[in-house]
Design a protein around this motif. Structure first.
Motif, short mmCIF file in Angstrom:
data_model
loop_
_atom_site.label_atom_id
_atom_site.label_comp_id
_atom_site.label_asym_id
_atom_site.label_seq_id
_atom_site.Cartn_x
_atom_site.Cartn_y
_atom_site.Cartn_z
N GLY A 1 0.81 -1.20 0.00
CA GLY A 1 0.00 0.00 0.00
C GLY A 1 0.84 1.25 0.00
N GLY A 2 0.26 2.34 -0.43
CA GLY A 2 0.92 3.64 -0.47
C GLY A 2 -0.02 4.67 -1.04
N ASN A 3 0.43 5.91 -1.11
CA ASN A 3 -0.39 6.94 -1.72
C ASN A 3 -0.53 6.70 -3.22
N PRO A 4 -1.64 7.14 -3.84
CA PRO A 4 -1.76 7.00 -5.29
C PRO A 4 -0.52 7.55 -6.00
N GLY A 5 -0.03 6.77 -6.95
CA GLY A 5 1.22 7.13 -7.62
C GLY A 5 2.40 6.31 -7.16
N PHE A 6 2.22 5.52 -6.07
CA PHE A 6 3.36 4.74 -5.59
C PHE A 6 3.69 3.60 -6.55
N VAL A 7 2.72 3.18 -7.36
CA VAL A 7 2.99 2.21 -8.42
C VAL A 7 3.30 2.99 -9.69
N GLN A 8 4.48 2.78 -10.24
CA GLN A 8 4.88 3.45 -11.48
C GLN A 8 4.67 2.49 -12.66
N VAL A 9 4.05 3.00 -13.71
CA VAL A 9 3.90 2.24 -14.95
C VAL A 9 4.99 2.73 -15.90
N LEU A 10 6.05 1.96 -16.02
CA LEU A 10 7.18 2.35 -16.85
C LEU A 10 6.92 2.07 -18.32
N SER A 11 6.08 1.07 -18.59
CA SER A 11 5.67 0.74 -19.94
C SER A 11 4.45 -0.17 -19.82
N PRO A 12 3.78 -0.51 -20.91
CA PRO A 12 2.62 -1.41 -20.80
C PRO A 12 2.95 -2.78 -20.23
N ARG A 13 4.24 -3.11 -20.14
CA ARG A 13 4.60 -4.43 -19.61
C ARG A 13 5.57 -4.35 -18.42
N LEU A 14 5.80 -3.16 -17.88
CA LEU A 14 6.77 -3.04 -16.79
C LEU A 14 6.27 -2.08 -15.72
N LEU A 15 6.20 -2.57 -14.48
CA LEU A 15 5.81 -1.78 -13.32
C LEU A 15 6.99 -1.67 -12.35
N ARG A 16 6.92 -0.64 -11.53
CA ARG A 16 7.92 -0.50 -10.45
C ARG A 16 7.23 0.13 -9.25
N TRP A 17 7.59 -0.36 -8.06
CA TRP A 17 7.06 0.24 -6.84
C TRP A 17 8.14 0.24 -5.76
N PRO A 18 8.02 1.15 -4.77
CA PRO A 18 8.99 1.21 -3.68
C PRO A 18 8.71 0.12 -2.65
N ASP A 19 9.78 -0.39 -2.06
CA ASP A 19 9.64 -1.33 -0.95
C ASP A 19 9.93 -0.54 0.33
N TYR A 20 8.88 -0.29 1.10
CA TYR A 20 9.00 0.52 2.31
C TYR A 20 9.46 -0.32 3.49
N ILE A 21 9.86 0.35 4.54
CA ILE A 21 10.32 -0.34 5.74
C ILE A 21 9.18 -1.16 6.32
N GLY A 22 9.50 -2.41 6.74
CA GLY A 22 8.47 -3.31 7.26
C GLY A 22 8.96 -4.07 8.46
N ASN A 23 8.64 -5.36 8.51
CA ASN A 23 8.95 -6.16 9.69
C ASN A 23 10.29 -6.89 9.59
N ALA A 24 11.03 -6.67 8.49
CA ALA A 24 12.37 -7.25 8.27
C ALA A 24 12.33 -8.74 7.98
N MET A 25 11.14 -9.34 7.81
CA MET A 25 11.09 -10.76 7.46
C MET A 25 11.48 -11.01 6.00
N PHE A 26 11.02 -10.12 5.12
CA PHE A 26 11.29 -10.22 3.68
C PHE A 26 10.77 -11.55 3.09
N LEU A 27 9.53 -11.88 3.44
CA LEU A 27 8.97 -13.12 2.91
C LEU A 27 8.75 -13.03 1.40
N THR A 28 8.30 -11.87 0.92
CA THR A 28 8.10 -11.69 -0.52
C THR A 28 9.43 -11.60 -1.25
#
Length: 311
Positions: free
Chosen positions: A204-231
């Protein structure tokens, strides 16, 4: 399935958070706590991630009247629903564990209540059970409320519920789907380890946190979390991933499958406020399902933890 696997450990160490991850490990169990039994029984939906018959990972949502999620014993979750036929995981879940030689389907789940910003992750092995699923749980994980936008739900009104369900497939995002992602404040990501153990997580994040770099490429920030890094730990071992973007107002569901990688380059990360890392997602297939959900949600109250967006 106790402890961290070697992909999670590698990411924890690269991020310099191995000690914090050790403390967070206490939040990973294999049984549903009593307080969470009541929480799950109140929910009208659950987000689920898994792998289809072609080896592609997808994320999706199942819905039902409160009580459709139940915990008959601490290491078992029952889900009183199956996906509609248009859902990308419909076929694999409909046949889960049934038939000679068929194994249970490994799935990741997240029960989330936007109205109270509570959530809980559960990973396990599912078999078809009547008109639903029975899941033997391997991991039960308490999560913090950060980056959850507050929303209240209601059933669709009669006119809304009469919309025709249908699916549209593609190999890249349409212009309208690109606008949907640029405006998104929430999505869910499904991943799996190199052994196939699945996980579903919230972003989750404010609108705009997901960037559409092209019709086939997305980018998003990884914010500070619980340090597990399961994903990110799963992505370290297996780049396959799936995204689910809920249509909060109209009940649509946007499903993406493809591959993801973690971007560690400090110069690239520096342009994204609050980001610790970035994730780039390359789209292989798109499925958008109209009238996928009978739920409608209120406008969001954004989390106070959301960093400002880039640009």
């Amino acid at each position: 399935m106790g402890g961290y696997h070697h992909g999670e450990i590698a990411v924890q160490e690269r991020a310099g958070l191995a000690s914090e991850a050790g403390h967070s490990q206490g939040a990973i169990g294999s049984a549903v706590p009593e307080v969470a039994v009541a929480f799950l029984a109140e929910q009208p939906h659950v987000v689920l991630g898994g792998t289809d018959g072609r080896g592609r990972i997808w994320a999706t949502q199942l819905t039902g009247e409160p009580g459709f999620l139940a915990v008959p014993e601490p290491r078992t979750l029952t889900i009183g629903a199956l996906p509609p036929p248009e859902d990308p995981l419909a076929a694999v879940l409909a046949g889960a564990g049934n038939g000679p030689g068929q194994e249970p389907v490994r799935i990741g789940m997240i029960g989330i209540e936007p109205a109270t910003r509570r959530r809980m992750r559960m990973n396990g092995r599912a078999v078809r059970d009547g008109d639903g699923l029975r899941v033997q749980l391997d991991q039960v994980i308490a999560n913090c409320p950060k980056y959850i936008q507050k929303r209240a739900h209601r059933p669709a009104a009669d006119g809304e519920a009469q919309a025709t369900r249908g699916a549209v497939d593609g190999t890249e995002l349409s212009p309208e789907q690109q606008r949907t992602l640029r405006a998104a404040d929430t999505f869910f990501v499904a991943t799996a380890s190199d052994r196939g153990d699945a996980d579903a997580s919230h972003r989750g994040g404010n609108p705009g946190f997901v960037q559409v770099l092209s019709p086939r490429l997305l980018r998003w920030p990884d914010y500070i979390g619980n340090a597990m890094f399961l994903t990110l730990g799963n992505l370290e071992l297996n780049p396959a991933a799936g995204l689910f973007v809920p249509g909060w107002e109209a009940g649509t569901s946007l499903h993406l499958t493809g591959s993801a990688r973690t971007v560690w380059d400090e110069d690239e990360v520096a342009g994204h406020p609050g980001a610790q890392r970035l994730v780039e997602f390359e789209i292989a297939a798109v499925r958008e399902v109209a009238a996928a959900s009978p739920l409608r949600w209120s406008a969001p109250a954004y989390s106070r933890f959301n960093p400002p967006t880039a640009g």
